[in-house]
Write a protein that holds these residues in place. Sequence first.
Motif, PDB file in Angstrom:
ATOM      1  N   TRP A  41       0.803  -1.105   0.190  1.00 15.88           N
ATOM      2  CA  TRP A  41       0.159  -0.135  -0.084  1.00 15.88           C
ATOM      3  C   TRP A  41       0.854   1.108   0.096  1.00 15.88           C
ATOM      4  N   ALA A 102      -6.317   8.166   1.962  1.00 15.73           N
ATOM      5  CA  ALA A 102      -6.456   6.835   2.780  1.00 15.73           C
ATOM      6  C   ALA A 102      -7.874   7.253   3.806  1.00 15.73           C
ATOM      7  N   TRP A 105      -9.482   4.190   5.583  1.00  8.37           N
ATOM      8  CA  TRP A 105      -8.780   3.269   6.492  1.00  8.37           C
ATOM      9  C   TRP A 105      -8.961   2.966   7.799  1.00  8.37           C
ATOM     10  N   TRP A 110      -8.956  -4.098   9.208  1.00 10.04           N
ATOM     11  CA  TRP A 110      -7.870  -4.777   8.672  1.00 10.04           C
ATOM     12  C   TRP A 110      -7.461  -6.177   9.498  1.00 10.04           C
ATOM     13  N   PRO A 353      -4.404  -3.007  -1.001  1.00 10.83           N
ATOM     14  CA  PRO A 353      -5.584  -2.062  -0.614  1.00 10.83           C
ATOM     15  C   PRO A 353      -5.785  -0.920  -1.780  1.00 10.83           C
ATOM     16  N   GLY A 357      -7.908   2.848   1.281  1.00 13.25           N
ATOM     17  CA  GLY A 357      -7.723   2.313   2.511  1.00 13.25           C
ATOM     18  C   GLY A 357      -8.565   0.805   2.794  1.00 13.25           C
ATOM     19  N   THR A 358      -9.632   0.543   1.780  1.00 12.50           N
ATOM     20  CA  THR A 358     -10.288  -0.523   1.635  1.00 12.50           C
ATOM     21  C   THR A 358      -9.625  -1.718   0.951  1.00 12.50           C
TER      22      THR A 358
END
Length: 495
Positions: A41, A102, A105, A110, A353, A357-358
Amino acid sequence: MKGTDGDHDPDDEYDPTWESLDAHPVPEWYHDAKLGIFIHWGVYSVPAWAPTDADIGGDHASPYAEWYPYYMYDEDSPTHAHHVDEYGEDVEYSDFISEWDAENWDPERWVDLFDSVGAGYVVLTGEHHDGFPLWNSHYTRYNAAETGPERDLVGDLAVAARDRGLRFGASYHANFNYYQPGFPGRFGHPDYAPGPLGSEESRPGPEYVDFMNAKHRELVRKYDPDILWFDTPNADSDHLRAKEVMADFYNRATDRGQEVVVNDRAATDSVGGTIDPADDEGERETHGDFVTPEYATLDRKTDRKWEACRGIGHSFGYNRAEDEADHVDPGELIRTFVDIVAKNGNLLLNVGPKADGTIPDPQERRLRALGDWLEVNGEAIFGTRPWVVAEDEESEVPVRYTWQGADGENDSDGESPAEGTLYATALEWPDDELTLGIPEHTASIPGDAALLTAAGGVACGTSTQREAVTVSLPDRPAHDHAYAVRFDGVARPDR
């Protein structure tokens, strides 16, 4: 060459020599964990593009979207053509920093996902080849805490992972620095000679090595990672002073009472085979606690610990060009994982990701499919050790073996209990019977067996004829892809 496990005297400090570093033991937690999650990322997650049909490490193209800043400046690359069409000639890679915020996020989400799948450790890209640290670095203002997301991504994820009992590491890819924010174009750092990886002309200079190692030591000081994961060495260990970095890491961990691991990619004189590991088998002297084949696996059981790393798609970083067919089939993923564990390996499975942030749906679905299978069959994986053989030559379907000491006790130095549990995992459903060549490899012939199912172990009858055990199986269980049979009271692999 690094052996199976080191015999370092815990009262002695590690010296910056291969002889001393090779004595470092691989901790039991790493042997037990089996599954780690890699996370690529970064700024490259904004353009998020690579040709899906390219070969890894190609001269002008790669399926790795995280290599966007390398290929966007190559006029012969499809990435360059995509960049010009999408953004225009004047957009620099560093211009994407301001586009990376982000905004969605959630590090706890996560980690909840990774933990539910069964992962034992998490490795985030601390800094990729683009010179952009994901922590609040003193050494460059181009970092995720001061620009872009304006968050200490390494620190926040480290806290979330450790709060859930997962080990944490941050990979460091600065050995091959093909982009440096603040300097235009490819190979902008003034002390990094440009050129293809491994070429005579491409080499980090002493000023760059100081800069690189200062950031890496800062990363260690701030977060005390459990895993030091180097990548893409472009010079030998003396030039990079890699042995000093490793020795300092081991000594700091010893002082803290922390059990840590380091991979084999610190320098060109330590790294094993990556993309084509079989081509290098027996040819290279390697160092570090484990070797790291990439989008590849080893074809036999080894005494040396290893870790296969791969993405769920063709790329490590998120690639918006990938569709459903570009992602690994869940069954293939599960069967590959079983094969890796039987041969003394771990799997470091990557997620890439999106910039917000997904985690993309195709990646999350495959993670959950692996987790669903492990919920039923995890006892045949986690905490196990390789058996006498990894594969069975008598069975009509592919079978992989693992072994678990009584009460989960498995010391890799051979001090494990005399008896334990043997698991035979069939990679296809064998219908009514499963024939196994177990008696050929041990004097402790198993009696009763149990098939692992969502409802628990279902008893199976067994019969022994000469050098084969035949297991009478119940109806096919509800889960797919691979099927584990448990045998109790089997001698440990060295007996």
